[in-house]
Design a protein around this motif. Structure first.
Motif, PDB file in Angstrom:
ATOM      1  N   TYR A 206     -38.969  36.840 -20.839  1.00 58.09           N
ATOM      2  CA  TYR A 206     -38.265  37.478 -19.785  1.00 58.09           C
ATOM      3  C   TYR A 206     -37.624  36.193 -18.948  1.00 58.09           C
ATOM      4  CZ  TYR A 206     -39.376  42.217 -21.512  1.00 58.09           C
ATOM      5  OH  TYR A 206     -39.623  43.345 -22.104  1.00 58.09           O
ATOM      6  N   HIS A 207     -38.647  35.616 -18.410  1.00 56.75           N
ATOM      7  CA  HIS A 207     -38.487  34.612 -17.358  1.00 56.75           C
ATOM      8  C   HIS A 207     -37.511  33.688 -17.827  1.00 56.75           C
ATOM      9  CE1 HIS A 207     -39.561  32.125 -13.704  1.00 56.75           C
ATOM     10  NE2 HIS A 207     -39.302  31.140 -14.639  1.00 56.75           N
ATOM     11  N   ARG A 208     -37.492  33.142 -19.147  1.00 53.30           N
ATOM     12  CA  ARG A 208     -36.547  32.267 -19.549  1.00 53.30           C
ATOM     13  C   ARG A 208     -35.233  32.824 -19.631  1.00 53.30           C
ATOM     14  NH1 ARG A 208     -34.856  27.283 -18.884  1.00 53.30           N
ATOM     15  NH2 ARG A 208     -33.467  26.859 -20.620  1.00 53.30           N
ATOM     16  N   ILE A 209     -34.976  34.010 -19.973  1.00 52.10           N
ATOM     17  CA  ILE A 209     -33.853  34.662 -19.774  1.00 52.10           C
ATOM     18  C   ILE A 209     -33.142  34.771 -18.448  1.00 52.10           C
ATOM     19  CG2 ILE A 209     -32.326  36.784 -20.240  1.00 52.10           C
ATOM     20  CD1 ILE A 209     -34.429  37.656 -22.231  1.00 52.10           C
ATOM     21  N   GLY A 210     -34.036  34.781 -17.320  1.00 50.72           N
ATOM     22  CA  GLY A 210     -33.737  34.764 -16.008  1.00 50.72           C
ATOM     23  C   GLY A 210     -33.302  33.475 -15.607  1.00 50.72           C
ATOM     24  N   GLU A 211     -33.675  32.431 -16.084  1.00 56.00           N
ATOM     25  CA  GLU A 211     -33.369  31.137 -15.863  1.00 56.00           C
ATOM     26  C   GLU A 211     -31.906  30.843 -16.615  1.00 56.00           C
ATOM     27  OE1 GLU A 211     -37.356  28.354 -15.409  1.00 56.00           O
ATOM     28  OE2 GLU A 211     -36.930  28.916 -17.517  1.00 56.00           O
ATOM     29  N   ILE A 212     -31.742  31.264 -17.704  1.00 55.81           N
ATOM     30  CA  ILE A 212     -30.627  31.171 -18.628  1.00 55.81           C
ATOM     31  C   ILE A 212     -29.637  31.692 -17.706  1.00 55.81           C
ATOM     32  CG2 ILE A 212     -29.357  32.092 -20.319  1.00 55.81           C
ATOM     33  CD1 ILE A 212     -31.938  31.593 -22.191  1.00 55.81           C
ATOM     34  N   ALA A 234     -41.923  39.659 -13.605  1.00 54.12           N
ATOM     35  CA  ALA A 234     -42.520  39.969 -12.472  1.00 54.12           C
ATOM     36  C   ALA A 234     -43.454  41.181 -12.378  1.00 54.12           C
ATOM     37  CB  ALA A 234     -41.976  39.851 -11.103  1.00 54.12           C
ATOM     38  N   ALA A 235     -42.884  42.334 -13.105  1.00 55.43           N
ATOM     39  CA  ALA A 235     -43.829  43.583 -13.277  1.00 55.43           C
ATOM     40  C   ALA A 235     -44.841  43.543 -14.022  1.00 55.43           C
ATOM     41  CB  ALA A 235     -42.724  44.475 -14.057  1.00 55.43           C
ATOM     42  N   THR A 236     -45.295  42.227 -14.991  1.00 55.28           N
ATOM     43  CA  THR A 236     -46.221  42.051 -15.567  1.00 55.28           C
ATOM     44  C   THR A 236     -47.168  41.081 -15.010  1.00 55.28           C
ATOM     45  OG1 THR A 236     -45.598  40.174 -16.915  1.00 55.28           O
ATOM     46  CG2 THR A 236     -44.899  42.180 -17.794  1.00 55.28           C
ATOM     47  N   GLY A 237     -46.718  40.849 -13.664  1.00 57.24           N
ATOM     48  CA  GLY A 237     -47.662  39.854 -12.959  1.00 57.24           C
ATOM     49  C   GLY A 237     -47.459  38.413 -13.158  1.00 57.24           C
ATOM     50  N   TYR A 238     -46.321  38.042 -13.817  1.00 58.97           N
ATOM     51  CA  TYR A 238     -45.871  36.629 -13.925  1.00 58.97           C
ATOM     52  C   TYR A 238     -45.487  35.745 -12.848  1.00 58.97           C
ATOM     53  CZ  TYR A 238     -44.338  32.614 -16.753  1.00 58.97           C
ATOM     54  OH  TYR A 238     -43.934  31.445 -17.544  1.00 58.97           O
ATOM     55  N   ASP A 239     -46.630  34.948 -12.290  1.00 57.83           N
ATOM     56  CA  ASP A 239     -46.153  34.397 -10.897  1.00 57.83           C
ATOM     57  C   ASP A 239     -44.999  33.555 -10.888  1.00 57.83           C
ATOM     58  OD1 ASP A 239     -48.533  35.517  -9.920  1.00 57.83           O
ATOM     59  OD2 ASP A 239     -49.674  33.712 -10.808  1.00 57.83           O
ATOM     60  N   PRO A 240     -44.487  32.791 -11.962  1.00 52.67           N
ATOM     61  CA  PRO A 240     -43.079  31.976 -11.772  1.00 52.67           C
ATOM     62  C   PRO A 240     -41.995  32.993 -11.304  1.00 52.67           C
ATOM     63  CG  PRO A 240     -44.381  31.114 -13.433  1.00 52.67           C
ATOM     64  CD  PRO A 240     -45.307  32.298 -12.957  1.00 52.67           C
ATOM     65  N   SER A 241     -41.949  34.322 -12.119  1.00 57.02           N
ATOM     66  CA  SER A 241     -40.847  35.066 -11.639  1.00 57.02           C
ATOM     67  C   SER A 241     -41.008  35.658 -10.413  1.00 57.02           C
ATOM     68  CB  SER A 241     -41.043  36.121 -13.039  1.00 57.02           C
ATOM     69  OG  SER A 241     -40.463  35.614 -14.015  1.00 57.02           O
ATOM     70  N   ILE A 242     -42.226  36.023  -9.866  1.00 62.17           N
ATOM     71  CA  ILE A 242     -42.540  36.466  -8.615  1.00 62.17           C
ATOM     72  C   ILE A 242     -42.185  35.728  -7.537  1.00 62.17           C
ATOM     73  CG2 ILE A 242     -44.243  37.143  -6.783  1.00 62.17           C
ATOM     74  CD1 ILE A 242     -45.986  38.038  -9.369  1.00 62.17           C
ATOM     75  N   LEU A 243     -42.104  34.290  -7.618  1.00 58.29           N
ATOM     76  CA  LEU A 243     -41.875  33.329  -6.729  1.00 58.29           C
ATOM     77  C   LEU A 243     -40.262  33.171  -6.766  1.00 58.29           C
ATOM     78  CD1 LEU A 243     -44.516  30.535  -7.297  1.00 58.29           C
ATOM     79  CD2 LEU A 243     -44.219  32.266  -5.208  1.00 58.29           C
ATOM     80  N   LYS A 244     -39.655  33.092  -7.997  1.00 58.44           N
ATOM     81  CA  LYS A 244     -38.117  33.035  -8.193  1.00 58.44           C
ATOM     82  C   LYS A 244     -37.533  34.286  -7.477  1.00 58.44           C
ATOM     83  CE  LYS A 244     -36.796  29.784 -10.717  1.00 58.44           C
ATOM     84  NZ  LYS A 244     -35.321  28.863 -10.719  1.00 58.44           N
ATOM     85  N   LEU A 245     -38.182  35.509  -7.397  1.00 58.73           N
ATOM     86  CA  LEU A 245     -37.489  36.801  -6.887  1.00 58.73           C
ATOM     87  C   LEU A 245     -37.365  36.540  -5.173  1.00 58.73           C
ATOM     88  CD1 LEU A 245     -38.832  39.557  -9.124  1.00 58.73           C
ATOM     89  CD2 LEU A 245     -36.406  38.795  -8.936  1.00 58.73           C
ATOM     90  N   LYS A 246     -38.575  36.020  -4.823  1.00 55.63           N
ATOM     91  CA  LYS A 246     -38.529  35.658  -3.313  1.00 55.63           C
ATOM     92  C   LYS A 246     -37.547  34.551  -2.816  1.00 55.63           C
ATOM     93  CE  LYS A 246     -43.696  36.193  -2.729  1.00 55.63           C
ATOM     94  NZ  LYS A 246     -44.922  35.513  -2.454  1.00 55.63           N
ATOM     95  N   ASP A 247     -36.958  33.870  -3.613  1.00 56.04           N
ATOM     96  CA  ASP A 247     -35.985  32.866  -3.360  1.00 56.04           C
ATOM     97  C   ASP A 247     -34.548  33.785  -3.501  1.00 56.04           C
ATOM     98  OD1 ASP A 247     -37.754  30.667  -2.718  1.00 56.04           O
ATOM     99  OD2 ASP A 247     -37.568  30.131  -4.921  1.00 56.04           O
ATOM    100  N   LEU A 248     -34.655  34.619  -4.562  1.00 58.64           N
ATOM    101  CA  LEU A 248     -33.189  35.170  -5.021  1.00 58.64           C
ATOM    102  C   LEU A 248     -32.761  36.424  -4.238  1.00 58.64           C
ATOM    103  CD1 LEU A 248     -33.022  34.572  -8.837  1.00 58.64           C
ATOM    104  CD2 LEU A 248     -31.642  33.283  -6.807  1.00 58.64           C
ATOM    105  N   LYS A 249     -33.989  37.380  -3.887  1.00 60.94           N
ATOM    106  CA  LYS A 249     -33.565  38.629  -3.396  1.00 60.94           C
ATOM    107  C   LYS A 249     -33.555  38.447  -1.795  1.00 60.94           C
ATOM    108  CE  LYS A 249     -35.142  42.321  -5.126  1.00 60.94           C
ATOM    109  NZ  LYS A 249     -35.992  43.253  -5.865  1.00 60.94           N
ATOM    110  N   PRO A 250     -32.487  39.075  -1.092  1.00 61.55           N
ATOM    111  CA  PRO A 250     -32.510  38.784   0.302  1.00 61.55           C
ATOM    112  C   PRO A 250     -33.956  39.667   0.943  1.00 61.55           C
ATOM    113  CG  PRO A 250     -30.927  40.403  -0.290  1.00 61.55           C
ATOM    114  CD  PRO A 250     -31.752  39.724  -1.617  1.00 61.55           C
TER     115      PRO A 250
END
Length: 250
Positions: A206-212, A234-250
């Motif tokens: 899922y994370h890689r699709i987000g990066e794409i 992130a819903a599964t607890g995947y840390d790299p996606s959790i960090l990405k969302l902090k950057d992308l979401k207001p």
């Protein structure tokens, strides 16, 4: 924590073979006790349990003890001991041990690097071991110990995923994303396999699709789509996606 989880999974896979040396029910019960100790992080006690069984010729324990020495869990990493324990287990046709011997030959750990021997090991283990199927896919993709064959690589990656080694699906996505061996990149096919990996509890897919979508790799940049797939991971607890969302979401 992720390394610990992978290690425990490998130990669980070693339950596939029948016990020898001791009576099967006794050895099976003692081996399960060792696995419980691994989950609890009680390495010294687990090593004692596996060592006693390994000395009776118990293939699963030989493999598990070899893995402990290979990764250096609770002991100093010792590739010589790992190799010899894997070898003892492999001589009893224990697929995880055969696969790990192959990985030692592929990477040149303790033994001289030899991709041809690695390929033979992976092929021998692959009928009963999903990671060996994935390793065959890598060999066919890269021409390691065998002539490059992208169709075979795709086949073995999918078989690995279907057999429970979900990284196989992810590798299939990577192969379609980058192309190779005369096969052109196909980002939509890549996304399909990354999604399949994610749907089978491999959140990195899922994370890689987000990066794409975030970077516009073969598709128009789409922040909303990127956020959607990062949220799935992130819903599964995947840390790299959790960090990405902090950057992308207001």
């Amino acid at each position: 924590m992720k390394t610990f989880t992978r290690l425990t999974t490998l130990f669980m896979a070693a339950l596939a073979s029948l016990a020898i040396g001791l009576s099967a029910p006794v050895a099976h019960a003692a081996y399960k006790d060792g696995l419980v100790l691994v989950r609890q992080g009680k390495w010294a006690k687990a090593i004692k349990e596996f060592k006693e069984l390994a000395e009776t010729g118990h293939a699963q324990s030989q493999f598990s003890l070899g893995l402990i020495y290979h990764l250096g869990r609770g002991v100093t990493k010792d590739l010589s001991k790992a190799y010899n324990l894997y070898k003892a287990s492999a001589l009893q046709d224990h697929p995880p041990a055969i696969n790990n011997l192959g990985m030692m030959y592929l990477n040149g750990e303790y033994v001289e690097k030899n991709a041809a021997v690695a390929f033979i090991m992976f092929e021998r283990a692959s009928a009963e071991h999903a990671q060996a199927k994935d390793n065959l896919g890598r060999c066919f993709e890269n021409g390691w110990g065998v002539e490059q064959d992208i169709e075979q690589a795709k086949n073995f990656y999918e078989l690995a995923g279907d057999d429970g080694y979900k990284l196989g699906y992810y590798h299939l996505g990577e192969l379609h994303e980058k192309g190779g061996g005369g096969m052109p990149p196909d980002i939509q096919e890549a996304i399909k396999w990354y999604q399949t990996a994610g749907e089978n509890s491999f959140a990195k897919g899922y994370h890689r699709i987000g990066e794409i979508y975030e970077k516009g790799i073969g598709v128009p940049r789409d922040r909303d789509q990127a956020v959607k797939w990062y949220e799935e991971a992130a819903a599964t607890g995947y840390d790299p996606s959790i960090l990405k969302l902090k950057d992308l979401k207001p």
